[in-house]
Design a protein around this motif. Structure first.
Motif, mmCIF file in Angstrom:
data_model
loop_
_atom_site.group_PDB
_atom_site.id
_atom_site.type_symbol
_atom_site.label_atom_id
_atom_site.label_comp_id
_atom_site.label_asym_id
_atom_site.label_seq_id
_atom_site.Cartn_x
_atom_site.Cartn_y
_atom_site.Cartn_z
ATOM 1 N N TRP A 1 -3.847 -1.827 -3.436
ATOM 2 C CA TRP A 1 -3.040 -0.621 -3.208
ATOM 3 C C TRP A 1 -3.878 0.656 -3.317
ATOM 4 C CZ3 TRP A 1 2.701 0.051 -3.396
ATOM 5 C CH2 TRP A 1 3.367 -1.134 -3.041
ATOM 6 N N THR A 2 -5.184 0.515 -3.491
ATOM 7 C CA THR A 2 -6.027 1.716 -3.512
ATOM 8 C C THR A 2 -6.511 2.087 -2.115
ATOM 9 O OG1 THR A 2 -8.096 0.498 -3.877
ATOM 10 C CG2 THR A 2 -6.817 1.132 -5.833
ATOM 11 N N GLU B 1 -4.326 10.951 3.591
ATOM 12 C CA GLU B 1 -5.547 10.907 2.799
ATOM 13 C C GLU B 1 -5.306 10.212 1.460
ATOM 14 O OE1 GLU B 1 -8.455 11.821 3.864
ATOM 15 O OE2 GLU B 1 -7.706 12.622 5.764
ATOM 16 N N TRP B 2 -4.032 9.932 1.150
ATOM 17 C CA TRP B 2 -3.666 9.323 -0.124
ATOM 18 C C TRP B 2 -3.796 7.810 -0.070
ATOM 19 C CZ3 TRP B 2 1.753 12.086 -0.207
ATOM 20 C CH2 TRP B 2 1.560 13.455 -0.380
ATOM 21 N N SER B 3 -3.935 7.210 -1.256
ATOM 22 C CA SER B 3 -3.895 5.754 -1.359
ATOM 23 C C SER B 3 -2.448 5.282 -1.291
ATOM 24 C CB SER B 3 -4.517 5.303 -2.678
ATOM 25 O OG SER B 3 -3.666 5.660 -3.768
ATOM 26 N N CYS B 4 -2.271 3.996 -1.062
ATOM 27 C CA CYS B 4 -0.923 3.423 -1.067
ATOM 28 C C CYS B 4 -0.267 3.607 -2.429
ATOM 29 C CB CYS B 4 -0.978 1.939 -0.704
ATOM 30 S SG CYS B 4 -1.470 1.615 1.008
ATOM 31 N N GLY C 1 -1.002 0.800 5.539
ATOM 32 C CA GLY C 1 -2.199 0.584 4.731
ATOM 33 C C GLY C 1 -2.344 -0.848 4.266
ATOM 34 N N LEU C 2 -1.200 -1.486 3.988
ATOM 35 C CA LEU C 2 -1.224 -2.850 3.460
ATOM 36 C C LEU C 2 -1.113 -3.914 4.555
ATOM 37 C CD1 LEU C 2 1.087 -2.381 0.331
ATOM 38 C CD2 LEU C 2 -1.411 -2.383 0.417
ATOM 39 N N GLY C 3 -1.012 -3.474 5.795
ATOM 40 C CA GLY C 3 -0.923 -4.435 6.889
ATOM 41 C C GLY C 3 0.427 -5.098 7.005
ATOM 42 N N LEU C 4 1.494 -4.409 6.586
ATOM 43 C CA LEU C 4 2.848 -4.950 6.655
ATOM 44 C C LEU C 4 3.563 -4.427 7.893
ATOM 45 C CD1 LEU C 4 3.937 -4.351 2.942
ATOM 46 C CD2 LEU C 4 3.030 -6.474 3.926
ATOM 47 N N THR C 5 4.529 -5.185 8.367
ATOM 48 C CA THR C 5 5.392 -4.743 9.459
ATOM 49 C C THR C 5 6.735 -4.324 8.884
ATOM 50 O OG1 THR C 5 4.336 -6.272 11.013
ATOM 51 C CG2 THR C 5 6.515 -5.420 11.615
ATOM 52 N N TRP C 6 7.149 -3.114 9.226
ATOM 53 C CA TRP C 6 8.412 -2.613 8.658
ATOM 54 C C TRP C 6 9.055 -1.607 9.594
ATOM 55 C CZ3 TRP C 6 10.001 2.313 6.618
ATOM 56 C CH2 TRP C 6 11.229 2.275 5.943
ATOM 57 N N GLU C 7 10.369 -1.708 9.736
ATOM 58 C CA GLU C 7 11.129 -0.720 10.493
ATOM 59 C C GLU C 7 12.489 -0.542 9.834
ATOM 60 O OE1 GLU C 7 12.937 -0.097 14.992
ATOM 61 O OE2 GLU C 7 10.960 -1.022 14.725
#
Length: 358
Positions: free
Chosen positions: A32-33, A40-43, A141-147
């Motif tokens: 999550w970093t 520009e922020w981390s997850c 950022g985490l490679g997730l799919t979401w809608e």
């Protein structure tokens, strides 16, 4: 009319947490970093920011803050894991939901953009926007799919993005409106703002800006979310709401030059409508119109509303002259515009024309 309230805040938070929780468990092995989408922020920091916004909006409503933000912030305990951050999002979302549900609709609290206040529906919409778009950032950022649900996106767009022309896909339009996506035939945004409703105090009454969502409901026979006194809303308000929807659909609606409900302070009931026929033209000319339900006439409300609207308009640099057209036989309305400072300048067909210069 579907209300933007606590239920919608709960729905947005639940959808977001459900999407992110599988990637928050230590066993998932997700870092999550990493950077959250285009931010520009981390997850991790983006998730903390989401929780901070939710509790800040709850604090504004609960504290009835009118001049500035309530001076507090939240800090996570040392060692809080990502699952713990999601629990904080759930808790702060619950606080905003409760604050929205228990705050009367006519209460306003401070928010800096663009008109220095928002009501409970506005804070609900802002909180939901933060949840939806930042969950999108984290998911990228985490490679997730979401809608998220399309109805939530549409509700947000029609409340605090009235300046954004609607598109065929509400989620893609919201992403574009917040600088996170592309739409055909629209330039990408590098800066963006939401646009809360205008609220103009006017003595015994206040003028509440009508959102595209409220206008659509009014135009089709609903209340627009307002508690109307007997006989309201008047037909002129419904017609004006239809014109607002046309401008919104065309992408030319500007809420500061839109339509307002006239609401009494003592009972919170809407008694009429007032507003502008369009945005000011190149010479700074803009026409105003208004109506009251029959039971509210003869008490000076129309004069108070017109004076307040005129003061609001002429304080803005783009407006130079306000115009009003009144039927020759409508002596009561002629008296209203005269008391509000307008001067009769001509005649047109069966009407008198009036103007008020800056």
């Amino acid at each position: 009319m579907r209300v933007m309230g606590g239920d919608q805040v709960d729905e947005a938070v639940a959808c977001a947490v459900e999407a992110l929780r599988p990637a928050a468990a230590a066993s998932a092995g997700r870092d999550w970093t990493v950077r959250a989408g285009r931010l520009e922020w981390s997850c991790r920091y983006t998730a903390e920011h989401m929780a901070s916004d939710l509790i800040a909006y709850a604090g504004q409503l609960a504290g009835r803050a009118t001049e500035a933000y309530v001076p507090f912030e939240i800090t996570l305990d040392e060692g809080t894991d990502n699952e713990g951050v999601l629990r904080v999002i759930e808790a702060t979302g619950g606080l905003l939901s409760a604050a929205v549900r228990t705050t009367p609709a006519n209460v306003r609290a401070f928010h800096p953009y663009p008109f220095r206040s928002a009501g409970p529906e506005g804070f609900a919409a802002m909180g939901i926007t933060e949840v939806l778009v930042h969950t999108h950032d984290i998911a990228q950022g985490l490679g997730l799919t979401w809608e998220p649900p399309a109805a939530l996106c549409e509700a947000v767009l029609t409340r605090i993005f009235p300046h954004v022309q609607p598109g065929p896909d509400h989620w893609r339009t919201l992403l574009w409106a917040t600088g996170r996506g592309d739409l055909p035939y629209r330039a990408p945004l590098t800066e963006w703002r939401w646009n809360n409703t205008v609220h103009i105090p006017a003595g015994r009454i206040a003028l509440h800006g009508i959102t595209p969502a409220a206008a659509a409901d009014l135009h089709t026979g609903g209340t627009g979310g307002f508690d109307w006194t007997e006989g309201g809303p008047y037909e002129g308000t419904r017609t004006a709401a239809g014109l607002l929807i046309k401008a919104y659909t065309a992408g030319s609606h500007r809420p500061e030059w839109g339509v307002f409900a006239i609401v009494r302070h003592d009972d919170g009931r809407a008694i009429g409508g007032i507003g502008f026929h369009s945005t000011p033209d190149d010479e700074g000319n803009v026409e105003v119109g208004y109506d009251l339900v029959e039971g509210a006439r003869g008490h000076g409300y129309a004069t108070e509303a017109l004076r307040a609207l005129a003061g609001w308009a002429l304080a803005r640099p783009e407006a130079k002259t306000l115009h009003a057209t009144v039927d020759r036989t409508n002596t009561a309305s002629q008296a209203v515009v005269s008391r509000a400072g307008f001067t009769r300048v001509g005649e047109r067909d069966d009407n008198y024309t009036y103007e008020l210069r800056a």
